[in-house]
Design an enzyme around this catalytic site. Structure first.
Site, PDB file in Angstrom:
ATOM      1  N   GLY A  47       0.973  -1.259   0.183  1.00 18.98           N
ATOM      2  CA  GLY A  47      -0.012  -0.087  -0.128  1.00 18.98           C
ATOM      3  C   GLY A  47       0.773   1.392   0.205  1.00 18.98           C
ATOM      4  O   GLY A  47       0.216   2.079  -0.266  1.00 18.98           O
TER       5      GLY A  47
ATOM      6  N   GLY B 157       5.191  -4.133  -2.980  1.00 21.11           N
ATOM      7  CA  GLY B 157       5.535  -4.672  -4.221  1.00 21.11           C
ATOM      8  C   GLY B 157       5.802  -3.231  -5.225  1.00 21.11           C
ATOM      9  O   GLY B 157       6.930  -3.118  -5.765  1.00 21.11           O
ATOM     10  N   ARG B 158       5.026  -2.652  -5.398  1.00 15.82           N
ATOM     11  CA  ARG B 158       4.773  -1.312  -6.270  1.00 15.82           C
ATOM     12  C   ARG B 158       6.202  -0.389  -5.645  1.00 15.82           C
ATOM     13  O   ARG B 158       6.968  -0.012  -6.476  1.00 15.82           O
ATOM     14  CB  ARG B 158       3.847  -0.635  -6.346  1.00 15.82           C
ATOM     15  CG  ARG B 158       3.568   0.657  -7.110  1.00 15.82           C
ATOM     16  CD  ARG B 158       2.337   1.420  -6.782  1.00 15.82           C
ATOM     17  NE  ARG B 158       1.157   0.666  -6.613  1.00 15.82           N
ATOM     18  CZ  ARG B 158      -0.082   0.322  -7.244  1.00 15.82           C
ATOM     19  NH1 ARG B 158       0.157   0.710  -8.616  1.00 15.82           N
ATOM     20  NH2 ARG B 158      -0.917  -0.435  -6.960  1.00 15.82           N
TER      21      ARG B 158
ATOM     22  N   ARG C  45      -2.349  -0.928 -17.506  1.00 12.33           N
ATOM     23  CA  ARG C  45      -2.579  -0.199 -16.517  1.00 12.33           C
ATOM     24  C   ARG C  45      -3.405   0.974 -17.113  1.00 12.33           C
ATOM     25  O   ARG C  45      -4.557   1.462 -16.705  1.00 12.33           O
ATOM     26  CB  ARG C  45      -1.807   0.384 -15.368  1.00 12.33           C
ATOM     27  CG  ARG C  45      -1.187  -0.884 -14.466  1.00 12.33           C
ATOM     28  CD  ARG C  45      -0.241  -0.307 -13.664  1.00 12.33           C
ATOM     29  NE  ARG C  45      -0.868   0.505 -12.666  1.00 12.33           N
ATOM     30  CZ  ARG C  45      -0.859   1.807 -12.328  1.00 12.33           C
ATOM     31  NH1 ARG C  45      -0.252   2.389 -13.175  1.00 12.33           N
ATOM     32  NH2 ARG C  45      -1.513   2.389 -11.163  1.00 12.33           N
TER      33      ARG C  45
ATOM     34  N   CYS D  58      -6.979  -3.643 -31.557  1.00 10.25           N
ATOM     35  CA  CYS D  58      -7.932  -3.345 -31.825  1.00 10.25           C
ATOM     36  C   CYS D  58      -9.092  -2.947 -30.691  1.00 10.25           C
ATOM     37  O   CYS D  58     -10.239  -3.561 -30.427  1.00 10.25           O
ATOM     38  CB  CYS D  58      -8.764  -4.719 -32.535  1.00 10.25           C
ATOM     39  SG  CYS D  58      -7.816  -4.914 -34.248  1.00 10.25           S
ATOM     40  N   GLU D  59      -8.520  -2.128 -29.951  1.00  8.28           N
ATOM     41  CA  GLU D  59      -9.457  -1.620 -28.799  1.00  8.28           C
ATOM     42  C   GLU D  59      -9.151  -0.109 -28.813  1.00  8.28           C
ATOM     43  O   GLU D  59      -7.955   0.189 -28.800  1.00  8.28           O
ATOM     44  CB  GLU D  59      -9.046  -2.206 -27.350  1.00  8.28           C
ATOM     45  CG  GLU D  59      -9.376  -3.593 -27.526  1.00  8.28           C
ATOM     46  CD  GLU D  59     -10.999  -3.902 -27.448  1.00  8.28           C
ATOM     47  OE1 GLU D  59     -11.511  -3.056 -26.931  1.00  8.28           O
ATOM     48  OE2 GLU D  59     -11.523  -5.136 -27.726  1.00  8.28           O
TER      49      GLU D  59
END
Length: 428
Positions: free
Chosen positions: A245, A289-290, A325, A356-357
């Site tokens: 966090g 982690g982040r 993300r 293709c989005e």
């Protein structure tokens, strides 16, 4: 979806120079994820320094953030353990040399085979639900002497720090994770009766907080709960896991957390709450982690096309399959046009990939320097939840991962996928 705005490029610089990158792309074609060994090691040492006051402190790196063997081995060299949440993450930790108590297994809706492997490896099992107590016993035949439980306090929390407030998981009561407070007491009593001797307490209530107050506030919640639980159950609480966090500044105008101040804040809560209760031997754990990896990785891509219609588009050779993300969350990732770090941001672009989005965009209405065909772009802060969230939609292949060593050399730490990889699991 994205903020436009143009921030001074000097506020957020890549960890690699244009000259270095030009040499690297001669060996490894774009796109690829690049990691900074020097930055990773220095950050791991800062974290260890911040909690040096607690002799039992251990960081269990969140494997899901960056499940790359070379990175995991590097972190193990720096004294980190591994936090795993699946069968293959347990297998990966084992193959990277993590042993026994160096592995924390935190999962939910856990299949039996995952508990079996965690027990076989000697990992510390962090139970997510009261019903998992009997399920674990039935699955592996016993309750380990060391066991942990995840706590969900419910309700809605708002923590202010220096005028900057943030919400903690908005409403933990709506989250699928963890024991209620009453279930913790009953669970500890039950686990003790079934043979558990060393207990841990864990909670994860927030993601990517930019406030030095979050960890100390969470620590206060968990420390008080631990004191109550020990008094109620007589269980020996050996460790408290503050989870993750602690965030990173994705935007150049944001300020980074001060991990030394955070560690000091947790120390104060420890001495205010645990020490007077005779619990001064409790070890502190984290599963960051982040914070550990995010700023020390980037996605390197090249401008390949321009489209001039209702907007100005820059097409690059990376896409959302390489970094999900922005497409998934509308998340901001800063972009540096290499060699133009100090040029004026006087062009407005959408930076797009080839899926293709329509949400396959790394930036929308982003003010950048003029981009020319062939320019190298660095997309910042992809060291965590970057490569790991990749996928193969449209048959796009996942990119390579490259480590920039402390001595300036490079090492290929994961090769790019090939069409043979894509077809390997198909049955014709």
């Amino acid at each position: 979806m994205f903020e436009s705005g143009c921030f001074p490029m000097s506020e957020k610089r890549p960890f690699v120079t244009k000259a270095q990158l030009e040499a690297i792309v001669q060996q490894y074609p774009t796109p690829f994820h690049l990691y900074d060994e020097k930055g990773i090691r220095e950050n791991a040492r800062r974290l260890r320094e911040a909690f040096a006051w607690n002799p039992g402190f251990k960081e269990f790196f969140a494997v899901k953030a960056t499940p790359t063997p070379a990175i995991l081995k590097l972190l193990r060299e720096e004294g980190c353990g591994a936090d795993c949440s699946s069968l293959t993450e347990l297998m990966l930790a084992d193959r990277c040399g993590f042993r026994g108590g160096e592995i924390m297994f935190s999962s939910n809706d856990t299949p039996a085979e995952e508990f079996r492997l965690a027990a076989r490896l000697g990992a510390t099992i962090n139970l997510d639900d009261f019903t998992h107590i009997d399920f674990l016993k039935d699955t592996i035949g016993f309750i380990p002497e060391t066991i942990s439980c995840r706590y969900n306090p419910g309700g809605t929390f708002s923590i202010g720090a220096g005028g900057e407030g943030f919400q903690v998981m908005d409403n933990p009561g709506e989250a699928k994770y963890g024991f209620t407070r009453a279930q913790l007491t009953e669970g500890f009593q039950k686990l003790k009766a079934m043979g558990a001797k060393r207990f841990g307490l864990h909670a994860f209530l927030a993601s990517n907080t930019l406030s030095n107050a979050y960890y100390p506030t969470l620590a206060g919640i968990l420390f008080r709960t631990a004191v109550e639980l020990q008094a109620e159950t007589g269980c020996h609480i050996a460790f408290i896991n503050l989870s993750g966090g602690v965030g990173i500044p994705y935007r150049p105008e944001q300020s980074a957390n001060d991990i030394l101040a955070i560690g000091e804040g947790v120390r104060k809560r420890y001495e205010e709450i645990l020490v007077p209760a005779g619990m001064g031997d409790v070890a502190i754990c984290a599963e960051l982690g982040r914070f550990m990896l995010g700023p020390y990785g980037c996605l390197v891509t090249r401008a390949t096309h321009f489209k001039h219609t209702y907007k100005e588009y820059v097409g690059v050779d990376a896409c959302a399959a390489n970094l999900m993300r922005p497409a998934m969350y509308g998340a901001y990732h800063h972009i540096t046009v290499m060699g133009k770090e100090d040029a004026p941001c006087d062009h407005r672009y959408d930076v797009t990939g080839a899926l293709c989005e329509n949400n396959d965009k790394f930036a929308v209405d982003r003010m950048l320097p003029q981009i020319d065909l062939g320019d190298l772009l660095v997309i910042h802060d992809t060291g965590a939840h970057g490569y790991s969230m990749g996928y193969n939609y449209n048959g796009r292949l996942r990119s390579a991962e490259v480590l920039l060593r402390s001595d300036g050399s490079t090492q290929l730490i994961r090769r790019a996928e090939t069409p043979d990889d894509y077809f390997a699991t198909m049955i014709f």
